[in-house]
Design an enzyme around this catalytic site. Structure first.
Site, PDB file in Angstrom:
ATOM      1  N   SER A 143       0.936  -1.228   0.020  1.00 17.69           N
ATOM      2  CA  SER A 143      -0.211   0.030  -0.192  1.00 17.69           C
ATOM      3  C   SER A 143       0.850   1.275  -0.047  1.00 17.69           C
ATOM      4  O   SER A 143       0.440   2.382  -0.346  1.00 17.69           O
ATOM      5  CB  SER A 143      -0.921   0.002   1.122  1.00 17.69           C
ATOM      6  OG  SER A 143      -0.305   0.198   2.422  1.00 17.69           O
TER       7      SER A 143
ATOM      8  N   LYS B 152       1.028   3.331  18.304  1.00 19.27           N
ATOM      9  CA  LYS B 152       2.189   2.756  18.762  1.00 19.27           C
ATOM     10  C   LYS B 152       1.991   2.306  20.063  1.00 19.27           C
ATOM     11  O   LYS B 152       2.386   1.387  20.666  1.00 19.27           O
ATOM     12  CB  LYS B 152       3.183   3.780  18.536  1.00 19.27           C
ATOM     13  CG  LYS B 152       3.661   3.781  17.124  1.00 19.27           C
ATOM     14  CD  LYS B 152       4.344   2.798  16.515  1.00 19.27           C
ATOM     15  CE  LYS B 152       4.872   2.855  14.945  1.00 19.27           C
ATOM     16  NZ  LYS B 152       5.054   1.655  14.306  1.00 19.27           N
TER      17      LYS B 152
ATOM     18  N   ASP C 212      -2.785  -8.643   3.004  1.00 20.58           N
ATOM     19  CA  ASP C 212      -2.849  -7.533   3.964  1.00 20.58           C
ATOM     20  C   ASP C 212      -3.299  -8.173   5.217  1.00 20.58           C
ATOM     21  O   ASP C 212      -4.180  -9.192   5.157  1.00 20.58           O
ATOM     22  CB  ASP C 212      -4.340  -6.894   3.403  1.00 20.58           C
ATOM     23  CG  ASP C 212      -4.570  -5.702   4.235  1.00 20.58           C
ATOM     24  OD1 ASP C 212      -4.151  -5.478   5.356  1.00 20.58           O
ATOM     25  OD2 ASP C 212      -5.236  -4.672   3.714  1.00 20.58           O
TER      26      ASP C 212
ATOM     27  N   SER D 143       8.122   3.249  18.527  1.00 22.94           N
ATOM     28  CA  SER D 143       8.892   4.383  18.292  1.00 22.94           C
ATOM     29  C   SER D 143       8.970   5.102  19.654  1.00 22.94           C
ATOM     30  O   SER D 143       8.127   5.147  20.370  1.00 22.94           O
ATOM     31  CB  SER D 143       7.749   5.381  17.227  1.00 22.94           C
ATOM     32  OG  SER D 143       8.013   6.671  17.318  1.00 22.94           O
TER      33      SER D 143
ATOM     34  N   TYR E 279      -1.409   8.473  15.117  1.00 22.41           N
ATOM     35  CA  TYR E 279      -0.321   7.531  14.702  1.00 22.41           C
ATOM     36  C   TYR E 279       0.558   7.231  15.816  1.00 22.41           C
ATOM     37  O   TYR E 279       0.710   5.728  16.329  1.00 22.41           O
ATOM     38  CB  TYR E 279       0.767   8.062  13.461  1.00 22.41           C
ATOM     39  CG  TYR E 279       1.892   7.563  13.600  1.00 22.41           C
ATOM     40  CD1 TYR E 279       2.036   6.457  13.106  1.00 22.41           C
ATOM     41  CD2 TYR E 279       3.022   8.173  14.356  1.00 22.41           C
ATOM     42  CE1 TYR E 279       3.642   5.845  13.087  1.00 22.41           C
ATOM     43  CE2 TYR E 279       4.297   7.678  14.583  1.00 22.41           C
ATOM     44  CZ  TYR E 279       4.591   6.326  13.727  1.00 22.41           C
ATOM     45  OH  TYR E 279       5.717   5.776  13.785  1.00 22.41           O
TER      46      TYR E 279
END
Ligand code: UD1
Length: 341
Positions: A36, A156, A61, A127, A152
């Site tokens: 993607s 995480k 996917d 992250s 986002y």
């Protein structure tokens, strides 16, 4: 017998570098990606670097539970490294449901299938964004996570929690979350690297595209931060160094060296570099002048963050080694490779 590692999102920037390091360390790897946000450039590069034309590739996917289930039932997977996920901070603010649905569902399916099919080892790509603006620097794994400033970033944190709770609840599962600082650069072969679609959000791809003339001017987002030169400070870590950390983490899981069922490691250099230092360093490493200007601050940016990587150094036996000049030269070599130079 060789151990088999599934790399979800393995055709992307980090996934392709990790695949190379795993293969070079003697693991069998299955690469799976829904393509993607990438094309086959990096996977083809991985095959060239490793000299292996037979790396299994599955276009799929992970949000599709049935396909995920089939992948695990047909293959004897010993460990999975989960990269498959969306990663654009700004887009996640505009389309939160897209991010929650994709990033959470795919990971839940991976964990559920791991559990069903006896794959006990799950590594999650987290992250440093989970730390927000840290109160103490360098930041250790003990530092509290801060409320996420974007969907986002929230995914995480949520994925870390989903992994932690799952490995605690289901015996036979173990998990490691690696919290990446700022991965940059490219493989020294210049055959794989970062391939952003559209206008890059991250500093280094924008910088190399400016150097090659694809973008007119790099805007440095703010020079009035309370830092030595006024620009933000980050822990820029070479992508190959970062990729190698995964090999150490996978080995730790597979060889039963974990001290707890769920472990977290910072993956950074431990050395801060400001945005201005990085720009100047890029010019020097590559002998060129960059067109840049100081622009306004970008919403959501933290002033300064860098890792205390002691835990990863001691427990994983891993350390970042590549010199920043070499990393910045590799980023430039990759951009030139893309331009066919
Ligand atoms: C961002 C995300 C992080 C994510 C990482 C993925 C946030 C706040 N940050 O980190 O979660 O894991 O990307 O790589 O969610 N800069 C410029 N000009 C540019 C681009 C960036 O000056 O054109 C500056 C930024 O202000 C920042 C530094 O460069 O100070 C690094 O930016 P970037 O590469 O986007 O990474 P982060 O924001 O640190």
């Amino acid at each position: 017998m060789k151990k088999c590692v599934l790399v979800s999102g393995g055709a992307g920037f980090i996934g392709s570098h990790v695949t190379v390091e795993l293969i070079e360390a003697g693991y069998d790897v299955i690469v799976a990606d829904n393509m993607s946000n990438c094309d086959m450039t990096c996977f083809e590069g991985v095959k060239k670097i490793t000299g292996r034309d037979d790396i299994p590739f599955v276009e799929m996917d992970f949000c599709d539970a049935k396909t995920t289930e089939e992948l695990f039932s047909k293959n004897a997977i010993d460990a999975v490294i989960h990269f498959a996920g969306f990663k654009a901070v700004g887009e996640s603010v505009e389309e939160p449901l897209k991010y929650y649905k994709n990033n959470l569902e795919s990971f839940i399916n991976v964990i559920a299938s791991s559990k069903e099919h006896g794959c006990g080892n799950i590594l999650f790509s987290s992250s440093a964004t989970v730390y927000g603006e840290p109160k103490k620097l360098p930041v250790t794994e003990e530092a509290p996570r801060q409320p996420a400033t974007s969907p986002y970033g929230n995914t995480k944190q949520m994925c870390e929690d989903i992994l932690r709770d799952s490995v605690r609840a289901y015996s036979g599962l173990k998990g490691i979350a690696l919290r990446y600082f700022n991965p940059i650069g490219a493989h020294p072969s210049a055959l794989i690297g970062e391939l952003p679609r559209g206008v890059p959000n991250n500093l280094v791809p924008f910088l190399t595209q400016t150097a090659i003339g694809k973008r007119e001017c790099l805007s440095i987002f703010g020079d009035d931060y309370p830092t030595p030169d006024g620009t933000c400070q980050r822990d820029f870590i070479d992508i190959v160094d970062l990729a190698k950390a995964h090999v150490f983490a996978v080995r730790r899981m597979l060889e039963g060296q974990m001290k707890k069922v769920y472990e977290i490691f910072n993956i950074g250099t431990g050395t801060p570099l400001s945005v201005m230092q990085l720009v100047k360093g890029f010019e020097k490493a590559n002998g060129l002048k960059l067109n840049y200007k100081i622009g306004p601050r970008r919403d959501g940016d933290v002033t300064a963050i860098w890792a205390d990587p002691t835990l990863a150094n001691n427990e994983l036996g891993w350390k970042a080694e590549r010199k920043i000049e070499d990393t910045l030269a590799s980023a430039w070599a990759w951009e030139k490779h893309l331009a066919g130079e």
